[in-house]
Design an enzyme around this catalytic site. Structure first.
Site, mmCIF file in Angstrom:
data_model
loop_
_atom_site.group_PDB
_atom_site.id
_atom_site.type_symbol
_atom_site.label_atom_id
_atom_site.label_comp_id
_atom_site.label_asym_id
_atom_site.label_seq_id
_atom_site.Cartn_x
_atom_site.Cartn_y
_atom_site.Cartn_z
ATOM 1 N N GLU A 166 -6.290 4.151 -5.994
ATOM 2 C CA GLU A 166 -7.573 4.463 -5.354
ATOM 3 C C GLU A 166 -7.964 5.859 -5.834
ATOM 4 O O GLU A 166 -7.221 6.825 -5.640
ATOM 5 C CB GLU A 166 -7.445 4.442 -3.834
ATOM 6 C CG GLU A 166 -8.803 4.551 -3.174
ATOM 7 C CD GLU A 166 -8.733 4.931 -1.702
ATOM 8 O OE1 GLU A 166 -9.707 4.656 -1.000
ATOM 9 O OE2 GLU A 166 -7.729 5.521 -1.258
ATOM 10 N N HIS A 209 -11.182 -2.704 3.108
ATOM 11 C CA HIS A 209 -11.129 -2.353 4.533
ATOM 12 C C HIS A 209 -11.898 -1.072 4.860
ATOM 13 O O HIS A 209 -11.962 -0.689 6.030
ATOM 14 C CB HIS A 209 -9.666 -2.205 4.961
ATOM 15 C CG HIS A 209 -9.006 -1.061 4.254
ATOM 16 N ND1 HIS A 209 -8.753 -1.081 2.886
ATOM 17 C CD2 HIS A 209 -8.610 0.148 4.688
ATOM 18 C CE1 HIS A 209 -8.218 0.073 2.542
ATOM 19 N NE2 HIS A 209 -8.111 0.841 3.611
ATOM 20 N N ASP A 210 -12.436 -0.400 3.839
ATOM 21 C CA ASP A 210 -13.194 0.832 4.077
ATOM 22 C C ASP A 210 -14.694 0.632 3.889
ATOM 23 O O ASP A 210 -15.469 1.581 4.032
ATOM 24 C CB ASP A 210 -12.761 1.931 3.089
ATOM 25 C CG ASP A 210 -11.356 2.414 3.341
ATOM 26 O OD1 ASP A 210 -10.899 2.350 4.498
ATOM 27 O OD2 ASP A 210 -10.704 2.869 2.374
ATOM 28 N N ASP A 241 0.875 -1.180 0.000
ATOM 29 C CA ASP A 241 0.000 0.000 0.000
ATOM 30 C C ASP A 241 0.907 1.223 0.000
ATOM 31 O O ASP A 241 1.781 1.338 0.860
ATOM 32 C CB ASP A 241 -0.879 -0.027 1.260
ATOM 33 C CG ASP A 241 -2.258 0.544 1.005
ATOM 34 O OD1 ASP A 241 -2.322 1.609 0.367
ATOM 35 O OD2 ASP A 241 -3.253 -0.060 1.449
ATOM 36 N N ASP A 243 -2.861 4.692 -2.457
ATOM 37 C CA ASP A 243 -3.899 5.297 -1.620
ATOM 38 C C ASP A 243 -4.250 6.705 -2.120
ATOM 39 O O ASP A 243 -3.350 7.513 -2.377
ATOM 40 C CB ASP A 243 -3.342 5.376 -0.186
ATOM 41 C CG ASP A 243 -4.368 5.794 0.837
ATOM 42 O OD1 ASP A 243 -5.253 4.998 1.138
ATOM 43 O OD2 ASP A 243 -4.282 6.938 1.331
HETATM 44 C C1 NOJ Z 1 -8.010 5.519 1.858
HETATM 45 C C2 NOJ Z 1 -7.780 4.331 2.727
HETATM 46 O O1 NOJ Z 1 -8.314 3.203 2.098
HETATM 47 C C3 NOJ Z 1 -8.434 4.624 4.054
HETATM 48 O O2 NOJ Z 1 -8.472 3.505 4.883
HETATM 49 C C4 NOJ Z 1 -7.694 5.765 4.691
HETATM 50 O O3 NOJ Z 1 -8.350 6.159 5.874
HETATM 51 C C5 NOJ Z 1 -7.607 6.974 3.751
HETATM 52 N N1 NOJ Z 1 -7.295 6.607 2.398
HETATM 53 C C6 NOJ Z 1 -6.527 7.903 4.217
HETATM 54 O O4 NOJ Z 1 -5.271 7.323 3.983
#
Ligand code: NOJ
Length: 559
Positions: A255, A328-329, A98, A202
């Site tokens: 992302e 994970h989000d 990541d 990210d």
């Molecule tokens: C995206 C990540 O997937 C998330 O978990 C994180 O809180 C934010 N970016 C900030 O890095």
């Protein structure tokens, strides 16, 4: 020629903190991951994306990095990491790290230096600005943070504000300073030289802010986003990353916040890639407004089909999609796109069927292969995630305590972060210790790896079978997409056509029986035969039938 291994790959995501604990401290670690390499290999996956494993004060559980070239001691040592990479490579499994470079932790030495004085050599690594108003006590602009509230923090020491698009412990890096990019290039090289195969990048599309950081258009959420999402300097910055990545033929998945097809093509058009692929979130937004998880609404299959169609057609032949239901989000998909209580297993398998039969690279998040559900803890004390707490505070103002809690239970990120459920022993076999860093989902006695390994028609075995099938038959991977019943509220019926053959996929998204009559496009000359289905006795030939709750069948046109 670039190696396009990712096209017929299935990628698995590990959230290391919650995968498997190898030392009994209640926190997942590398030793634990190594102990499950057989499991990963038997699943049939080709690569693993690891959520951050670097040292972190855990304000955002690893997404606040305090050292980019070390391993978080909670997770183990660099030697253990290297061993893990070696063992995974021996099984033919690639490793994706990541890459979190929009911001660092406020405990990173760059920021600790930066905040010392206005003339510190690291001052310019971050965005510092004078406040507005008398005494400079108002933030430099009106931008708001992704975690709600303003995006600026006042620092008493130097009497200036610093920018943080996420938590106040995550200051944004200043890419107007070329030295910052040079540091990142070194970091890339460091991991690529260790044999890492690529990166999940990210919030990468937030890197290029508008010069001068002007005020944003005032609106309810994400004020200022027109000045930091997909900025004009994105290509320039990504090209600087590519100068290193290209040397190693490294894979990237970016992302991408609120991405659209034209913007995705801007970054990923084949032959001119700044990123190999991007994550587009429309596929996980069929139960909310504007792609904002907290703005919950009833799931709509028609909405889902429409947005998936846009991406399937939009990138076809020009670029490459990513397919995912979870990460994970996101809360668990079971309970969102299908019921978590009635026909859970069939629902989870139906969603697996769609994931493995669309065009793009499927990503599977740990536990998804079991049909895991969100624990939806009732008590705020059982949550750990900063976004959850920040959202709760804001939601409470609008919806009151009960309304806020209802939404948190549905959409908290912690729903996906509870320990992996390995067996029905204490703490789900995740740890030998007494405590876990976050509570285990109480349904582990029913949903776990051990029982699903033994049960022939479990969700886990269905995932294994589908992954194998997809990897053995290029008709699953390549080919056009045609939605044959776009107006149906319950049925998703589509064709995948390529030189390798034609697939017809028929899924009933309703939790009840629904009549199905093959649409015209599926009645072309030829005979379709079932290659897989989530019920053992689904009709072997494509024809008029009554589809049972969440029944999903993949047919192949006989050649
Ligand atoms: C995206 C990540 O997937 C998330 O978990 C994180 O809180 C934010 N970016 C900030 O890095």
């Amino acid at each position: 020629m670039k190696n396009q291994w990712y096209k017929n790959a299935v990628i698995y995501q590990i959230y290391p903190r919650s995968f498997k604990d190898g030392n009994g401290d209640g926190i997942g670690d590398i030793k634990g991951i190594i102990s499950q390499i057989d499991y990963l290999s038997q699943l049939g996956i080709d690569a693993i994306w690891f959520s951050p494993m670097y040292p972190s004060p855990n304000a955002d559980y690893g997404y606040d990095i305090s050292d980019y070239t070390a391993i978080n001691p909670e997770f183990g040592t660099m030697e253990e990491f290297e061993l893990m990479v070696k063992l995974l490579h021996e099984r033919g499994i690639r490793v994706l790290m990541d890459l979190v470079i929009n911001h660092t932790s406020d405990k990173h030495r760059w920021f600790e230096q930066s905040r010392q004085s206005r003339d510190n050599p690291y001052r310019n690594y971050y965005y510092w600005a004078d406040g507005k108003g008398r005494n400079g006590k108002r933030p430099p602009n009106n931008w708001t943070s992704f975690f709600l509230g303003r995006a600026w923090q006042y620092d008493e020491n130097t009497k200036q504000w610093y920018l943080h698009l996420f938590d106040k412990n995550q200051p944004d890096l200043n890419y107007f300073n070329p030295q910052v990019m040079r540091e990142i290039q070194q970091i890339l090289r460091f991991w690529l030289n260790k044999g890492v195969d690529g990166f999940r990048c990210d919030v990468i599309t937030l890197l290029a802010k508008t010069k001068g950081l002007p005020n944003g258009f005032p609106k309810i959420a994400l004020v200022g986003s027109e000045h930091y999402i997909d900025g004009t300097r994105m290509e320039e910055l990504l090209e600087q990353l590519q100068q290193v990545l290209r040397e190693y033929d490294a894979f990237t998945v970016g992302e991408s916040v609120f991405i659209t097809v034209p913007k995705a093509l801007r970054y990923t058009t084949e032959g001119n890639e700044y990123l190999t692929t991007v994550f587009a979130f429309d596929q996980v937004s069929a139960d909310n407004y504007f792609g904002v998880k907290q703005l919950v609404r009833k799931f709509s299959l028609r909405r889902l089909k429409k947005s998936v169609g846009v991406w399937q057609h939009g990138l076809y032949g020009k670029s490459w999609n990513t397919l995912f239901w979870e990460n994970h989000d996101q809360p668990r998909i079971v309970g969102r796109y299908c019921s978590a209580t009635l026909h859970r297993s069939e629902g989870a398998k139906m969603l697996a069927t769609v994931l493995m039969t669309l065009s793009g690279t499927p990503f599977v998040y740990q536990g998804q292969e079991l049909g895991a559900t969100s624990p939806a803890f009732d008590n705020l004390d059982d949550y750990r995630d900063v976004e959850t707490f920040r959202s709760y505070a804001t939601l409470k103002k609008v919806f009151g305590k009960r309304g806020a809690m209802k939404r948190i239970k549905y959409c908290s990120r912690d729903n996906a972060r509870t320990p992996m459920q390995w067996n029905s022993d204490r703490n789900a076999g995740f740890t030998d210790g007494d405590e876990t860093w976050i509570k285990v989902n109480p349904n582990y006695t029913e949903i776990n790896v051990r029982s699903q390994t033994l049960e022939a028609d479990s969700v886990l075995n269905y995932y294994r079978k589908l992954i194998k099938l997809r990897k053995s038959d290029p008709a699953f991977v390549y080919g056009t997409y045609t939605d044959c019943m776009p107006r149906s509220k319950h049925i998703w019926a589509y064709l995948r056509r390529s030189e390798y053959g034609t697939l017809a996929v028929v899924c009933n998204f309703a939790n009840k029986n629904v009549k199905f009559c093959p649409p015209k496009q599926m009645t072309e000359p030829g005979e379709y035969q079932a290659v897989t289905s989530d019920y053992a006795d689904s009709p072997a030939a494509l024809g008029k039938t009554i589809l049972r709750p969440y029944e999903a069948i993949v047919y192949r046109l006989k050649s």
